[in-house]
Each structure stands twice: as structure tokens, then as C-alpha cells.
Design a protein around this motif. Structure first.
Motif, mmCIF file in Angstrom:
data_model
loop_
_atom_site.group_PDB
_atom_site.id
_atom_site.type_symbol
_atom_site.label_atom_id
_atom_site.label_comp_id
_atom_site.label_asym_id
_atom_site.label_seq_id
_atom_site.Cartn_x
_atom_site.Cartn_y
_atom_site.Cartn_z
ATOM 1 N N LEU A 135 0.841 -1.210 0.000
ATOM 2 C CA LEU A 135 0.000 0.000 0.000
ATOM 3 C C LEU A 135 0.877 1.262 0.000
ATOM 4 O O LEU A 135 0.598 2.228 -0.703
ATOM 5 C CB LEU A 135 -0.896 0.000 1.235
ATOM 6 N N TYR A 136 1.911 1.221 0.794
ATOM 7 C CA TYR A 136 2.885 2.303 0.851
ATOM 8 C C TYR A 136 3.408 2.617 -0.540
ATOM 9 O O TYR A 136 3.420 3.749 -1.000
ATOM 10 C CB TYR A 136 4.077 1.860 1.723
ATOM 11 N N MET B 162 -0.347 7.445 -9.139
ATOM 12 C CA MET B 162 -1.301 7.918 -8.140
ATOM 13 C C MET B 162 -1.104 9.413 -7.885
ATOM 14 O O MET B 162 -2.056 10.181 -7.752
ATOM 15 C CB MET B 162 -1.103 7.153 -6.825
ATOM 16 N N GLN B 163 0.155 9.812 -7.814
ATOM 17 C CA GLN B 163 0.443 11.223 -7.578
ATOM 18 C C GLN B 163 -0.012 12.076 -8.747
ATOM 19 O O GLN B 163 -0.628 13.126 -8.564
ATOM 20 C CB GLN B 163 1.942 11.400 -7.352
ATOM 21 N N ARG C 25 -8.038 9.463 -1.872
ATOM 22 C CA ARG C 25 -6.609 9.637 -1.628
ATOM 23 C C ARG C 25 -6.345 9.755 -0.124
ATOM 24 O O ARG C 25 -5.378 9.202 0.404
ATOM 25 C CB ARG C 25 -6.155 10.901 -2.364
ATOM 26 N N THR D 23 -3.680 12.519 -8.666
ATOM 27 C CA THR D 23 -4.102 13.506 -7.667
ATOM 28 C C THR D 23 -3.927 14.921 -8.207
ATOM 29 O O THR D 23 -4.840 15.745 -8.156
ATOM 30 C CB THR D 23 -3.277 13.337 -6.382
ATOM 31 N N LYS E 41 -4.681 4.675 5.539
ATOM 32 C CA LYS E 41 -4.339 3.250 5.622
ATOM 33 C C LYS E 41 -2.846 3.029 5.863
ATOM 34 O O LYS E 41 -2.451 2.036 6.473
ATOM 35 C CB LYS E 41 -4.732 2.546 4.308
ATOM 36 N N VAL E 42 -2.021 3.897 5.317
ATOM 37 C CA VAL E 42 -0.570 3.667 5.413
ATOM 38 C C VAL E 42 0.063 4.476 6.531
ATOM 39 O O VAL E 42 1.288 4.501 6.653
ATOM 40 C CB VAL E 42 0.136 3.979 4.073
ATOM 41 N N HIS F 98 -6.677 6.396 1.515
ATOM 42 C CA HIS F 98 -5.475 5.626 1.214
ATOM 43 C C HIS F 98 -4.331 6.052 2.144
ATOM 44 O O HIS F 98 -3.625 5.210 2.708
ATOM 45 C CB HIS F 98 -5.087 5.847 -0.253
ATOM 46 N N PHE F 99 -4.192 7.356 2.297
ATOM 47 C CA PHE F 99 -3.137 7.864 3.174
ATOM 48 C C PHE F 99 -3.346 7.392 4.600
ATOM 49 O O PHE F 99 -2.398 7.015 5.301
ATOM 50 C CB PHE F 99 -3.099 9.391 3.110
ATOM 51 N N TYR G 165 0.720 4.032 -2.776
ATOM 52 C CA TYR G 165 0.414 5.428 -2.438
ATOM 53 C C TYR G 165 1.442 6.353 -3.060
ATOM 54 O O TYR G 165 1.122 7.436 -3.525
ATOM 55 C CB TYR G 165 0.387 5.601 -0.918
ATOM 56 N N ASN G 166 2.693 5.892 -3.041
ATOM 57 C CA ASN G 166 3.760 6.762 -3.539
ATOM 58 C C ASN G 166 4.079 6.539 -5.008
ATOM 59 O O ASN G 166 5.015 7.134 -5.528
ATOM 60 C CB ASN G 166 5.018 6.549 -2.708
#
Lengths: 789, 789
Positions: free
Chosen positions: B42-43, B51-52, B95, B55, B101-102, B98-99, B46-47
Motif C-alpha cells: 500500500l505504501y 497515483m500522484q 486519496r 491527484t 491506511k498507510v 489511502h493515506f 500510495y507513492n
């Protein structure tokens, strides 16, 4: 004021070295090269404030000659101005000869500034003779040597600061040049793009001329856009055509105005810092070198080490600082000879220059003169009540409220008689305040030279009182308000309000920093004067008579286009900028014909006087000051007046010199001053003196000071008390205190920091090495976290 | 590109800590809180850059909605815009989840930015619902939540830099406020003086209105004078009356423009520096803290000390940086385990994050593909001659001359057929140059990602080629020059000339610094976008419709006064500034009625197309971008349009925020970047790696690099060579090199400097202590000579 308290015109270490030679000579051990008691007297004379003031006076007389010379504001015959100029040159020459007498020959001739002055004197004389000869044979030529006059201001030894700024500019030039070329390349590229994008569109400017069709004109327009002076005019036609083109201008402004102008600042600031540090390192090493030399002259062997005997030390200090009190000298000796061994060792001796430079204020705790003369009245219940009232915080607040009310009254209409009476009320309130304060606090403490705000207040109030009385008497005597006096009264009234800033702690801190900057700001004043003077002289020769000013109601031909048909219908003429010209004011344009209608509503005698005064005032504008103003204005918006190529180059040169160089150095200086303020601390030497003062029990508490019970030391040699014990003084009420910690300049602080890093036993490099130190050596090999950012 | 070579979206130390937990979990020693292999996935997700990018895409979609919303440039039904907005909000919410979660729960809820986003989403939804409900019932209201949109840009975790600038602004506010109050006090005082000096004189401005009679108007005029926008107009009436009054304005400009603006810069810069250092200190301590934590998870006892075994170390690095080559990993191990003891101690382990962050480029010395395919031809005499010719300095000089000639041709008139043919000649010359270079140098080296100028050249030339061909074919097919294509061709042609800068060494250095600044400049782009967007939204609500733009030939009523009778005869209308308005562009003003005459000289089909295009272009101006332009313009000169009090406040607010805060921070940043460039050095870790590279004999010389014989490492896990000896690689032509020393940002450099000052055995303060570090602690107690200035 004691000698130790003021910033000496010549560095203490130079005086000490000279005095060491003299002392040595007196005791006949050996006669050093060119040093004798007479030499020291010449030294003193050279550095006496009257001599310096005279030099400055003649420099300014020389500069102001431009007002009287052709094209003149007040025309004087050529004979008169040339005689004055010759007199000035003679004075400069005399000063130079004097300097040569007190300087070793080889040092004198190695110094570029002396050569500069000599050449300038010679060239000016030659120019004067040629111009005079041509004038006699009725040929008009140009007095081109006037351009050289600022050299005297720069090169006389007293203007050390200005010279350093000039050196700093010279040193920054190579780096600035590359950035400038890159910047110009960027401007040229954008101009080419603009030519291709807009040149074929047949767009028109607001004035109807073709828009962006000539490459050189585009370059100039875009250059001016960097100063934002012609924005948005220069972009409106493109913007009207399609808003997409605004992207072009945004890119241009971001790159050239924001990015490049910041890079200029960064380069200038970085170089300023680098060279400042290098100069200060040189100074610090030179000082150490001289102190060691002085020590070597005076030293005697004491046990295993070389020392200076107490008696010699005292003689030396007396010679160098004749006007400090014996007790002050004793204090310094105690600091230098901690263990009272009867001699001063090398480590302590090299600090002597610093010790003498520290402002030690010797103060006597004094009683109020009124208490002295009539103790019963002064200590009566009423008097005590008044005194406690004045000392109360409410007293300050009351006066803050009064000031605010006064501000409102000032803004109100003057014609109302009630308002003009109120002015008298406020004036008396302020006078009462000062009298009460003087009654409560000791007058000599109240007017001590460190009490800036007290002096400010009192002088403003007294000036306002005098001006108001003058104005009223003039009014009642002749029914006439002198406009000048009224203006002064108005300004003084408003200035009075500044005092409110002093009541708020946070503002006071910022104000103090700003006031500390003032002395060095004067350096920039000098620098600005030099640059503006040169540009004014050139501008006058190039553009005189190109644009003329007509008064509003003038019926003269070409009045609407400033006397120049080229400016017809231009925004320049329409916006009435005609007075922004380079003419000498007495040139051929028509006299002011009538004052504006609005001026005529007052009685006839008044109107006639006023119109006469206005006429005189308009006629008498000092030419080069008006050019100075003009340049300020041009900088902001007046580029519009530029009509031919030479003028464009002139203005670009002006922008480069003034904005890119001088303004950036000014900003760099202010930044530096603020950063130094943030890291201000007591020096090691100051701490030593303070500790000694505390040890001897002659210290003074800050709180007592704030009550204003202290005065400056007025003691002279007359009441010299010899070797008396210092502690005895306490009973006599004499106390010591280190003067304000905030008096220091950036330079002094940096020098102190650098000196703290030279080890006491380090004699520093040799003189030649010192003079050849390069700024590149200053940067540390491994920057630390704190120094890097 | 290897993982180690790019700047990781998440800090290496975070990944390392997470990986340490995972590794620990895999070996079942204990399962730490909320950490599992899934969590690491997931980390990574997210990064991940997609994904970025997504966003950011939705953030900009949300911001651009203003173009389609009422008052719209391209009107869209409310339903459409609101659906898009809801979609954006959903993405933001996803988003955020998701953040969450990590991130450990308590960390997530303590973070203000997450709360901010949640509130903004909620408020926007509420506003949408209210506005929609009111719209259905035909009540018009204001979509005030649009003002909040920039919050998403600021608060999403990727915009760390923007947030720091905002924090820096917030922290500077108290100090700036006091200076600002003092500055306003000064303006108020001068205004009062101006009122008293000029108010009674019955002077008139150029536009004929009374001059300096209303106090508040004077305050505003003098405030604007600080920006130099209304200079010299504001002083001309006084200056015409008597030049003495120019002294008043000079004093004003010196104090308020030069002095106070510099003080603002000093305060902003000083605070920026102070807070930057504090943040960096926090970051450095947090990093150390995390590394120590990771070490503690993995440590085993070996003799007397705790260490991490080689196998675990390798597993960890594989987990954290899966895409670096085995040889690269071996190199890092050699650096970490100098003596090849089979384990890594704590001191070496805490450096691991830094080691992974250093760009180590593994390169294979490769032969030219042509040499590979047809060695005979490539090494023939002709080919060798060509190659040596291209490598000769004369080749560069020849092309510099060609560029200069090209510049002249660009400036010449396009209509001349000879000139347009010349364009083809130049284009082919440039293409030949690129082909020759690719022939001579290794193509993969020529197009390596560090070769900025090669990429720049090639893309410009190819784009120019495509555009020119397109233009020519359009011209021959329809007798019509597409203006857009032509504009692009023009711009590309001019951009080509930039290359000449690269040939001059001194310029290249400055250019490189500027290019290094670009990434952080984008932060300021973001900041500017946020501020301009907010001001644009407010300005649009306040001033829409106040001023209207009419085309040059419009016969509409009020065309001359921009549709606003108040502007009749004003300089604003006369200077044709009407397009500087706050309207949405589709509002009621008349359509463009006919193109200027000059556009009609071409054949009819062209004219009609062009006029159609112009119409579309004028109609389609994106509203808020035009406001952005407007603000640029206003800043410079457009204050004149201000007619009522609310507008004045709006513009003062704009000046304070943009000029005093943002521009000063920008300048502070550029200054800082340049100073850091001056003190750039290799870090200790880099030196260690370089030494190891040299020791192992796999280093590469700078000269070889310059010949372009090297390529980036394309090796992946597939050709992983296991534990093979590194030195063997040499025969295979694989070499290592530390990447360009100039890639670093100011932050990275400062962080490195600070880390160098933390002792290896120092674990740093606790997390709570780290978060509460105050900037005041940063300043050293005893500033040194180098750090002070």
C-alpha cells in the motif's frame, strides 16, 4: 565628551604607534625615521575636526559651483566662479601636502587616491585655463572637467566608507558583467520573438505609432519593461489583439524582472559580503601588526618575558587620549594589568586600542539642582506628588492620547479659529510636559547625548514654538501668512507625532536599528551624490533645451508639446511631465505669466507677493537638484520622454549604474545590518572591562540609568586626581558604565568577531601579505551548517 | 533509471523503517503494530507516480472549473460542473483514505493538513448543495467555496515545499506585522504632511481633480507611490508649483520605498533562513531517529556490539530498492562494511538512507552501434576525418557563427522569398549538425538524461522542422498561413539561438545555477497560482462588469470610457487600458465588429478565416488567466483604475501579500540558492563511496565522460550476477560514477551539512522534542566571523 567615547578620525592603533615612537624619541633611545613630537602634532592637526570640516566645506563649495556656472541657475561671471574653483583646488592641494607630511614617503606615493587627487587638480586647472582663454576669444567650449569634481569627495582620506563602496563595486564588476550579458542576451532574444510575433500584425500603440516593428526600439521598450516603468502600456496593443500574447509578457517579466533582478542582487550581495570580510580581515591584521610594533618599541625585559612598564603605559595613554579622566585611565590599567604586577604584558597591550575605543561613561550621581538650591521646596509634599505623577506610566499614556487627539486636529481645517486656538493648547501641553520632566529628572541626565528622543522632542517643540510665534506676529503685523514659515510649522507639527512610536516597545527596537543604520546610509548619500552629479552634468550637456516647461496658462507657441514639436500629442506632454527636463531653469523659455486662478482669492497685496515669490522660486530651482529629482522620477516612469538614441543609451546606463549596482548595494547593506543586529553580543574586551567595573564596585545598574539620574562625565584634566584609589570615587558618586551596546556599525562588529578569532600570541602575517589577501581566502574550506545558510 | 538515482517520493528512511518491520515480520520474531507486507505494498502504491499524477490532475481539474462556472468563459450547465466537482472531491477523499491506511492512526489524526482537507471537502459539498437548491428555486447566490479550492493544492502530501513556504509565511507574520505597522505609520505621517502642505494650495491633478485634499485619498496615493506605479504623476502638480516640494517626495521615496522595502526583505529573508534551518534540523533528527529504530529491529549481538548481518542487510536493500543492480548493491555493502567482516555496524547502518540517495551511475563503456555493425566503414579514413572534425573546437565555432547569421536572417523581413529559403538552409544545417554528432558520439550517451542541451537542441529542431513543414503545406494547400503555426515557428526559431549561451563557459555556469533553481521555482509557481486564484475569485465577485472592453472601431455607447461613465476622460480610458477588467469575457459587451483595416490586405478567404479565428480567440480568453495577467499589470501601473474604496483595500491587500510577502520570499530563496552554490562541496558519504569506487578500480574519469562515451545503467534484475566479484565487472566495461554534483537543492545541501554535525553515536532527541524544536534554538550562542556576515 571624552576622547575614548567618540569614534576617532584616525584609528587608535595608528595614534598608539605614533605615540610609542614619540615616547621612545623623548627618552632618546633612538630617533625613528620621520617621527618627532612635531610629527605627532601635525598628525593631530591633520585629524582635527576643524580641518576635516574645512575640507568637506570646500568639496561641497566646489560641487555647488555648478549652480553658478554657465548654464547657470544664478549666473555669476566666469571670473568669480573660476576664482572660487582655484581657491578650492588650492585647499585640496594644501590638504594633500599636509597628508604627505604625516605619512611615510613610500606609503604616500603608493596610494592611488593621492595620485588621483593630484591628477584631478592638474586636469581641472588646465581645463580652467583653456576654457578661460577660449572665453576671452569668444569661443564657447565645454567645461568637461566638472565631471571630475566628485573625485575629491571620493578620494579624501575621510571618505573611507565611500571608497570602500566604490572598491566593492569595482570588485563586483566582472561577475555582474557576465550576468548582465546573459540578461541582455535574454532581452535580445525576447525582442526578436516580439518582432516576429507582433511586427507583421500592423498593430498600433495608443499614440498611433507602429507597434513593435523596429528591432532596436523593441529592445529598448522591453528593457524599460524590466523596470516596469512602461507597463502595461507596452503590452496593451498585443493584449487587445489576443490575450494569448500576455503569456509572452508574463514569461518575459518573470524571467527578466524577477529572476534576473534577484540574481543581480544575489551576486552583488555575495560580493559585498566577501569583500567586506576581506577588508575587515586586512584591517584586523593591520591593527594587530601596529600594536605589536608599538609593543616592540616600548618593551623591556621583566623576568622571562617582555613587558611594558606601568609608567610608560600611563605616559602613552596620556599622550594618545589626553582628555580621558584619571579614574578612567586607572580603570583601563586595572583591566590591562589584572594582577597589579606593575607592568602590562604583550597580550594585554595589544588590546589597548580596543580598550580605548570602548565607550566607558564615567558618571557622577548627582542631585537635582533644585534640590541643591531649595531642598525644602523640592522635597515638599506637592513637589513629591508632581514628581511621582510624572514618573507614573499614566503620564506617558496621557500624552500618547494627547498626541492622537492632536493628529486629528492637525488633519482638520486650519481656517476654523477654534482649531488654530487648539494648536496653542497643544503647544503649551507639550512645553509643560518637557518642563515637568526636567523638573523631575536631573536636567543634565535628561539632555545626555544618548537620550535621542528627549533631544528630538525638545528641539521639535522649541522650533514649533518659534515658528508659530513668528507666523502669528507676521500675520498680525502684515495680514500675511508667510508660506515658507507655515510649511515649516506644518512639518514640525506632524513630526511631533513621531514620538508616539517611542512609547511602543516593539517599534522602538525597529526604530533603533534604523537609527543605527543612518550613519552608513550617509555613505550611500555621498555615493548617490557622486553618481547623480556625474549623470546630471552629462545630461545637462546632452539634453539642455530639448524640453521646456510652460506654466499652466501659458499662451506661448508649443506650450502644449513642451516646446518640442516631436512631443506633440504624446502622453508625455498630455500627462504634463514637461517640467521633467534637463534645462537649466533660467534658459530661454517664457516667464511665468500669471498664477493659477485659485491663488487669487486672497487680498491683493498677498497675491502680488505670493506671485513674486512663486516666480522667484520657479526661477531659482537649483539645476542639478532638479535633475536629481528627475532621475528619481525617470527611474519610475519618465522613460517616455526619451526620443532619440543617445538619450536611450543614457537612460540604460543610468538604470544599470543606479538600480543594478547602487540600489542593490544599498539593499545588501541593509540586509547585512539587520543580520548583524540579530547576532549582536558583547565582545570579550567589553566583558573584561565590565567585570572589572563590577569587581571594583563602581558599576551602575540599568534601572538607575533608566531613571535618568546619571550624567555624562564632564571631568577634565583639571580635576585630575592622580593615583588616588579608584574605589574612593564611589563615595564621591562617580560610577562607570559601558555605553549603549547598540552604537556599533556592521564593520565594527565584524572586525571584533574576526579579532576574536586571531589568537593572542598570533602576530599575524607580514604587511605585504596582509595587503595582498584575496577575498577567495575568506571562505572556509568546510562550511558549517550555521554559516552556510 | 535506477531507483537510487531518482529522488524518492517517500524518504528512504521511511521505506527502510517499514522494510525493517516487514523483514522482521517475515521471520516471525514479532508482528509490529499495523505493519505487514500488504502495508508496504500500500505504501508503494500510495507513492507510485501514477497515483500522484492522478491527484495533481484532479486538483487542476478542480481549479480550472472556474473557467466553466458562472460567470463563465465557456458556460457549461451547473449540473455538469457540479458533477465534475463531486468527482474531484471523491478522488480527494479516496486519496485521503489511502493515506490513512498507510499511516498510524494517531499520526494521521494529529496532522492538521488531513483535517483541513476533510473540512474543505465537507464545506464544498455543503456549498454545492445549497447553491444547487437555490439555483433550482431561481435564486442567485455566490459559490463562495470556490475560494477554498487552492487548499487541496496546498495540503496534499506531495506539496511539501508549498506547505513549507506557507508555514514560513505564517511564522514570519508577527515580525512583518510590526514592521508593516511602522511603515503604515510613516505613510500616515507623510500623508498628514502632504495634506497640510498641498491641501490649501488648490492645486489640480492632470485630470483636473483637486490635488491632495482628502486625507484617505492621499494615504492611498502615497501608498501606491511606494510601488512607484503612479510616479511621477502623483508628484507633478507639486513639482510644477515649486521644485522645493520634490524634497518631500524624495524623502518619502527614500524612506518608504528603499528603506522599508529593504527592511521587509531583510525580515522575510532572516525568518526564511531561520525556519528553513529549523525544519531541516527536524528532518535530520527524524531521519536519524527512524534509522536507529530500524537498526534496533534488525540488530543481533556480535561479540560486544550490536550489528546487522550481511544477509539481512542485503534483504533489506533488495526490499527497499528492488531495481538497483547487484553490483551497485555490492558497492554499497563494501562502503558499509569496510573491513568485510560480514556485518554492518550501527554507525554504518544509519548512513544507509544517504547511501541509497546518492546517484551512483553504473555505466558500461560501449562502442558506437555503427562500429558494431560495420566496423570497416565506421573506421575508414573518411569516417575518421569526419569524426575528428566534429570533435574539433572549430566545429562548435562554425555553428556559433551560423547561429549568429541565422539571428540576423530571423530579424529580416519574412516576405522576401530569399529569406524564407534561407530558413530551409539553416534548418538543414542544424539537422546535419545533430546527425554528425550522433554519428561521432555514442547515441545513447548523446541522449543521456544529463545531456540537457542535446535534448533541448534536438527537440527544438525537430519541432521547428515539423512546424515549418506543416506551415508550408498549409500555405500551398489553402494559400493560408495559419497564424498559430507561424507563431510557433517564430518562437522555435528564436529559441534555437539560445544554444549559443552553452558555448561560453562563464554563461554555462550561471545557466546551470538557474536551471538548478527551476524545480523549486515551480513551488513558487504553485504558490503564485494559489494566491492569484484566490484574488481572482474575490476580484471577479467584487468587480465584474465594472469596466468593459470595446474593440478599436466600436461605435457602441460609452466605448471611449470603457462602458463606465466614471472613467470618462480619465487617463485610464485614454491609455486604452479597458481590457484590464475583471469581467468574465463572454459578458454583455459587443462582439468584435471588424478586424482592423490592416488585416484586410490578404485574399478574402484568408481574411474571413482570420477574423473568425480572432473572434474566437478574443471570446475564449480564459477568465482567471486574464485576471492573473491583469494582476501582473496592476502591480506595475494599473492602480489608476481604482475608483472606489473597496477596490483600494483589495489592491493594498494584493500588494501586501504578493509584493511584501511572496516576492520577498522568492528573492530570499534565489539569494539562498546562490549562496549555497558558492559553498557547494562533496559530502562525507559521497567521498566514502567515491573512495571505494576508486579502490575497486571501477571509477571513471571526468574527461572520458565529457567525450560522451558513457551510458546510463540499463541493467535490471534479469542480468543479476549474484555475489560475483565486483572487480570482474571492469573487464565487462561496467564502471561507476557519482552523478553530477550540481543536482542538489538548497534543502538537501543544508540537511547534509547539519547531519555532518550530528555525531555518529548521537541518537538525537526524542520524537516529541524534535517536533517542538524552535527556530530560536538554531542560532549559535557565539557567532563566528564566517557565519555572521
Amino acid at each position: 565628551m571624552s576622547a575614548a567615547a567618540r569614534d576617532p578620525p584616525l584609528a587608535q592603533e595608528d595614534l598608539l604607534l605614533a605615540a610609542a615612537y614619540v615616547y621612545d624619541a623623548q627618552y632618546n633611545r633612538n630617533i625613528p625615521f620621520e617621527t618627532s613630537p612635531q610629527a605627532v602634532r601635525l598628525y593631530y592637526l591633520y585629524n582635527h575636526w576643524t580641518m576635516q570640516a574645512a575640507t568637506y566645506f570646500f568639496i561641497f563649495v566646489d560641487l555647488f559651483l555648478a549652480v553658478f556656472e554657465d548654464p547657470a541657475v544664478y549666473p555669476l561671471p566666469f571670473l568669480a566662479t573660476s576664482l572660487v574653483e582655484v581657491l578650492c583646488l588650492l585647499v585640496f592641494f594644501g590638504r594633500l601636502v599636509h597628508f604627505a607630511k604625516v605619512t611615510p614617503r613610500n606609503v604616500f606615493w603608493k596610494d592611488t587616491k593621492n595620485i588621483c587627487i593630484m591628477i584631478a587638480i592638474l586636469v581641472t586647472l588646465i581645463d580652467l585655463i583653456i576654457y578661460g582663454a577660449l572665453k576671452i576669444s569668444n569661443v564657447n567650449s565645454i567645461r568637461w572637467s566638472r565631471f571630475l569634481r566628485p573625485i575629491f569627495l571620493i578620494n579624501f582620506a575621510e571618505s573611507r566608507q565611500i571608497r570602500r563602496v566604490f572598491r566593492s563595486i569595482r570588485n563586483t564588476l566582472p561577475e555582474i558583467t557576465y550576468v548582465f550579458l546573459l540578461f541582455m542576451f535574454s532581452v535580445l532574444m525576447f525582442s526578436l520573438m516580439a518582432l516576429k510575433l507582433f511586427g507583421d500584425r500592423n498593430l498600433r500603440t495608443v499614440e498611433g505609432s507602429p507597434y513593435f516593428t523596429n528591432y532596436l526600439e523593441i529592445v529598448f521598450d522591453l528593457y524599460v519593461l524590466v523596470t516596469t516603468a512602461n507597463s502595461p502600456d507596452v503590452m496593451m496593443p498585443a493584449f487587445d489583439f489576443s490575450w494569448w500574447y500576455s503569456l509572452f509578457f508574463i514569461t518575459y517579466v518573470v524571467i527578466n524582472t524577477y529572476l534576473f533582478m534577484s540574481v543581480f542582487l544575489a551576486v552583488v550581495y555575495n560580493n559585498y559580503r566577501k569583500h567586506l570580510k576581506n577588508e575587515i580581515r586586512k584591517l584586523a591584521y593591520m591593527k594587530r601588526h601596529k600594536m605589536v610594533e608599538a609593543f616592540n618599541i616600548l618593551k623591556v625585559k621583566e623576568g622571562t618575558e617582555f613587558v611594558v612598564k606601568e609608567a610608560q603605559w600611563k605616559q602613552l595613554v596620556k599622550l594618545v587620549a589626553p582628555d580621558i579622566s584619571t579614574s578612567h585611565r586607572e580603570l583601563l590599567l586595572r583591566v590591562s594589568d589584572e594582577e597589579q604586577k606593575g607592568y602590562v604584558d604583550k597580550k594585554a597591550f595589544v588590546r589597548l586600542a580596543d580598550l580605548l575605543n570602548i565607550q566607558v561613561i564615567a558618571m557622577r550621581i548627582q542631585t537635582h539642582p533644585l534640590e541643591h538650591w531649595m531642598p525644602h521646596v523640592y522635597n515638599s509634599a506637592v513637589s513629591l506628588f508632581i514628581r511621582s505623577m510624572v514618573q507614573h506610566k499614566g503620564f506617558v499614556w496621557t500624552y500618547d492620547v494627547i498626541i492622537l487627539i492632536n493628529a486629528v486636529f492637525i488633519a482638520l481645517d486650519e481656517e476654523n479659529p477654534l482649531i488654530s486656538y487648539a494648536e496653542w493648547v497643544f503647544l503649551s501641553l507639550y512645553i509643560i510636559e518637557i518642563l515637568l520632566k526636567v523638573y523631575t529628572y536631573e536636567p543634565r541626565a535628561f539632555f545626555a547625548k544618548t537620550q535621542f528622543w528627549n533631544w528630538f522632542d525638545t528641539s521639535i517643540i522649541i522650533a514649533a514654538l518659534v515658528a508659530t510665534i513668528l507666523n502669528t506676529s507676521l500675520k498680525s503685523a502684515s495680514q500675511y501668512n508667510s508660506q515658507q514659515v507655515l510649511d515649516i510649522v506644518f512639518i514640525l507639527r506632524v513630526l511631533r507625532l513621531i514620538r508616539i512610536v517611542d512609547s511602543i516597545q516593539r517599534f522602538r527596537v525597529i526604530m533603533n536599528t534604523l537609527i543605527n543604520i543612518v550613519p552608513t546610509m550617509l555613505t550611500f548619500g555621498g555615493l548617490a551624490l557622486v553618481v547623480y552629479y556625474m549623470f546630471a552634468i552629462i545630461g545637462m550637456e546632452l539634453f539642455q533645451g530639448k524640453i521646456q516647461f510652460f506654466s499652466r496658462n501659458s499662451t506661448a507657441h508649443h506650450a502644449l508639446e513642451c516646446g518640442n514639436p516631436a512631443l506633440k500629442d504624446s502622453l508625455f506632454a498630455r500627462a504634463k511631465y514637461c517640467k521633467n527636463n534637463f534645462n537649466d531653469i533660467t534658459s530661454s523659455f517664457g516667464p511665468i505669466q500669471s498664477p493659477p486662478k485659485s491663488m487669487e482669492r486672497r487680498p491683493t497685496p498677498l497675491t502680488s507677493m505670493r506671485s513674486k515669490w512663486r516666480k522667484k522660486c520657479d526661477l531659482s530651482s537649483l539645476h542639478f537638484l532638479s535633475v536629481l529629482v528627475l532621475n528619481f522620477i525617470l527611474l519610475a516612469n519618465g522613460f517616455a520622454l526619451v526620443t532619440h538614441q543617445a538619450a536611450k543609451l543614457y537612460f540604460i546606463a543610468f538604470h544599470v549604474v543606479v538600480v543594478i549596482m547602487i540600489i542593490n548595494i544599498l539593499i545588501a547593506f541593509i540586509l547585512e545590518a539587520f543580520f548583524v543586529e540579530y547576532s549582536l553580543e558583547k565582545s570579550e574586551v567589553e566583558t573584561a572591562i565590565e567585570r572589572k567595573i563590577q569587581e571594583l564596585g563602581v558599576g551602575i545598574q540599568e534601572e538607575e540609568l533608566r531613571d535618568g539620574k546619571l550624567i555624562d562625565n564632564m571631568e577634565t584634566n583639571e580635576n585630575d586626581l592622580g593615583g588616588e584609589e579608584i574605589t574612593k570615587k564611589k563615595s564621591k558618586g562617580l560610577m562607570f558604565k559601558i555605553a549603549s551596546k547598540r552604537y556599533r556599525t556592521v564593520d565594527a562588529l565584524l572586525q571584533r568577531m574576526f579579532e576574536a578569532e586571531i589568537l593572542p600570541e598570533d602576530d599575524g602575517p607580514s604587511v605585504d601579505e596582509i595587503l595582498n589577501l584575496s577575498p577567495a581566502d575568506v571562505y572556509p574550506k568546510n562550511p558549517t551548517f550555521d554559516s552556510a545558510a
